[in-house]
Scaffold this active site. Structure first.
Site, PDB file in Angstrom:
ATOM      1  N   SER A 408       0.817  -1.206   0.000  1.00 55.96           N
ATOM      2  CA  SER A 408       0.000   0.000   0.000  1.00 55.96           C
ATOM      3  C   SER A 408       0.857   1.265   0.000  1.00 55.96           C
ATOM      4  O   SER A 408       1.552   1.536  -0.967  1.00 55.96           O
ATOM      5  CB  SER A 408      -0.962  -0.040   1.202  1.00 55.96           C
ATOM      6  OG  SER A 408      -1.954   0.940   1.090  1.00 55.96           O
ATOM      7  N   LYS A 433      -0.592  -4.097  -3.546  1.00 53.74           N
ATOM      8  CA  LYS A 433      -1.903  -3.505  -3.249  1.00 53.74           C
ATOM      9  C   LYS A 433      -1.947  -2.126  -3.899  1.00 53.74           C
ATOM     10  O   LYS A 433      -1.448  -1.150  -3.352  1.00 53.74           O
ATOM     11  CB  LYS A 433      -2.155  -3.396  -1.747  1.00 53.74           C
ATOM     12  CG  LYS A 433      -3.528  -2.836  -1.399  1.00 53.74           C
ATOM     13  CD  LYS A 433      -3.742  -2.841   0.118  1.00 53.74           C
ATOM     14  CE  LYS A 433      -5.119  -2.289   0.460  1.00 53.74           C
ATOM     15  NZ  LYS A 433      -5.215  -0.828   0.234  1.00 53.74           N
TER      16      LYS A 433
END
Length: 522
Positions: A408, A433
């Site tokens: 992320s 991600k």
């Protein structure tokens, strides 16, 4: 901090949530439950629709042949047909330009109070997804019909848990594991990371979307979990005798946390074992105060191939909390004052956190008007987020360590530094991600996570489900076979014993030596 150039984007809000939602209950009567909802623009989709005063069903805005309006009229009518006993009316703002006015929805209200409360949560969830979810086809389904179906299925239920399961089922049809609803208790646990203090065992866990396995992303150094020998990549099978496959990371965190002095028993499978090794072990972990300081640093002195004694600043970032950028600045200034000449930024096993924190940290290392990340909204529009006249805190050589636990915001930061030529990446391919979620607190204290955008690196490399490949992999085998391994292994004076023998740090030092040699040659 230098400002960000952010078309249709608002990253100035200091709140940890990236999409803001407000709810204003209006005066109720025994026969109706009117609510007015105002949706502020999502940080990542540029919508600016707002709800106005509630209008009764017969006063729905006219749009002649507008199919969207007709569809919504049918939705209202079809739900209202099932009206029995007590009714509920909710005013919801929709994203259709033709529906600039509010849309009032009448639906059959449950006679069970706790289920009726969840019905309101269902309406909130439906409206927010309808306005902001990244996929405007809602996974190729009629989202309004799905809402109607879920409302009907919820009506005969008698418990809030059963009603919430219907909302979770509705969300699961979107095909996005990151779009989900969590309970008020789970949401409080989610917010704990902002102040950096937790009562628990020191584990960061995440559910793998494809398998449903609950996997350890990182383990706080010195924590009960670390002392028990739990490692990154291990799979949690049970928590206090309850199987946890398929539950969310937030739900697992809630089970692991608790008052200091209590304990929790976990069944663990070593993720690094071969598939044929099916051994498990149970570990009883005491809960303690866990201080989640996002930054740790050290100085690594070493002698370069040309005989120069150099200091390398080692900075490890554990998570992207609200204080990450500020703490990073302080660490770098301290290291600069001690005469470091190069840096290793360690993002290994950093599961991410606040996207804004990742962008703020990137600006510490970059100059100019560089692109930090590219977001793609629900309409497929690409919106670059750029710096404006940035001034790096240091321009010393930099390498970044990443691995499969870097996810992320870690991937956003790594991509920004790599694609802008600021740093090379050392380690293993990252988690992958490439989606951004908003977090919205609902009227009952629960929270709705919605994927509102996808992102690409500055060089337009896809990240979601593929991760970022490092420039140089680091393994013990590679070091042993490297011609330079003897030079690397002779280096002394490592500032912390935990850094000794770390193959990735040794490779990183070697890469910094190469950069210095190239700089001298030029």
């Amino acid at each position: 901090m230098d400002a960000l150039r952010r078309p249709n984007l608002d990253l100035s809000n200091s709140s940890p949530i990236s999409s803001i939602y407000t709810k204003t209950p209006q005066t109720s009567t025994p026969s109706t439950l009117p609510y007015k909802y105002r949706f502020s623009s999502s940080n990542f989709n540029g919508y600016h629709s707002k709800c106005k005063v509630s209008t009764p069903p017969q006063a729905l805005p006219k749009a002649n042949s507008n199919e969207s309006v007709e569809s919504n009229k049918k939705l209202v009518d079809s739900i209202a047909k099932g009206l029995i006993g007590l009714a509920a009316a909710v005013s919801v703002c929709l994203d259709s330009p033709a529906l600039a006015e509010s849309l009032t929805i009448a639906f059959p209200a449950s006679r069970t109070h706790e289920v009726n409360a969840v019905q309101r949560t269902l309406v909130e969830t439906w409206g927010l997804i309808r306005e902001t979810f990244v996929d405007p086809t809602f996974n190729h389904q009629d989202w309004d019909s799905k809402f109607q179906q879920t409302m009907v299925e919820m009506l005969p239920l008698r418990t809030a848990d059963a009603a919430y399961s219907k909302i979770k089922g509705m969300l699961s049809t979107l095909g996005d594991p990151f779009t989900r609803i969590i309970s008020p208790k789970e949401y409080q646990s989610f917010r704990i990371g902002s102040d950096g203090n937790v009562q628990g065992v020191g584990l960061f866990v995440n559910t793998e979307p494809e398998t449903g396995h609950l996997v350890v992303l990182s383990c706080v150094e010195g924590s009960p979990a670390a002392r028990a020998g739990i490692h990154v990549g291990d799979e949690l099978i049970e928590i206090n005798g309850e199987r946890v496959k398929g539950i969310s990371g937030e739900a697992a965190a809630q089970k692991l946390r608790g008052h200091v002095g209590t304990s929790v028993t976990v069944k663990v499978h070593n993720g690094k074992k071969l598939a044929i090794d099916s051994s498990f072990r149970e570990v009883k972990l005491p809960r303690e105060f866990i201080r989640l300081s996002p930054i740790s640093s050290a100085i690594i002195p070493h002698r370069t191939p040309n005989g120069h004694v150099s200091k390398t600043g080692y900075v490890k970032l554990l998570a992207f909390s609200q204080t990450a950028a500020t703490d990073m600045k302080h660490a770098i200034r301290e290291l600069e004052n001690q005469g470091v000449e190069s840096y290793i930024l360690d993002l290994r096993n950093n599961p991410g956190g606040l996207v804004k924190a990742g962008l703020d940290v990137a600006q510490i290392w970059l100059d100019g008007d560089e692109t930090l990340v590219n977001t793609i909204d629900r309409d497929g529009n690409m919106l670059p987020i750029n710096m404006i006249n940035g001034h790096a805190l240091t321009r010393d050589p930099l390498v970044v360590l990443v691995n499969e636990g870097s996810a992320s915001a870690s991937e956003i930061l790594a991509g920004a530094l790599h694609d802008n030529g600021r740093a090379k990446l050392i380690g293993n391919r990252t988690f992958g991600k490439g989606k951004i979620q908003s977090v919205t607190e609902l009227h009952d204290g629960s929270a709705l996570f919605i994927t509102v955008a996808k992102y690409l690196s500055p060089a337009l490399h896809a990240i979601d489900q593929v991760g970022i490949a490092p420039d140089v992999q680091c393994t013990t085998e590679m070091l042993n076979s490297s011609k330079e391994s003897a030079i690397l292994m002779r280096k002394k004076g490592v500032a912390s014993s935990s850094l000794e023998g770390d193959s990735c740090i040794l490779v990183a030092e070697h890469e910094l030596d190469n950069q210095e040699s190239k700089g001298s040659a030029s």
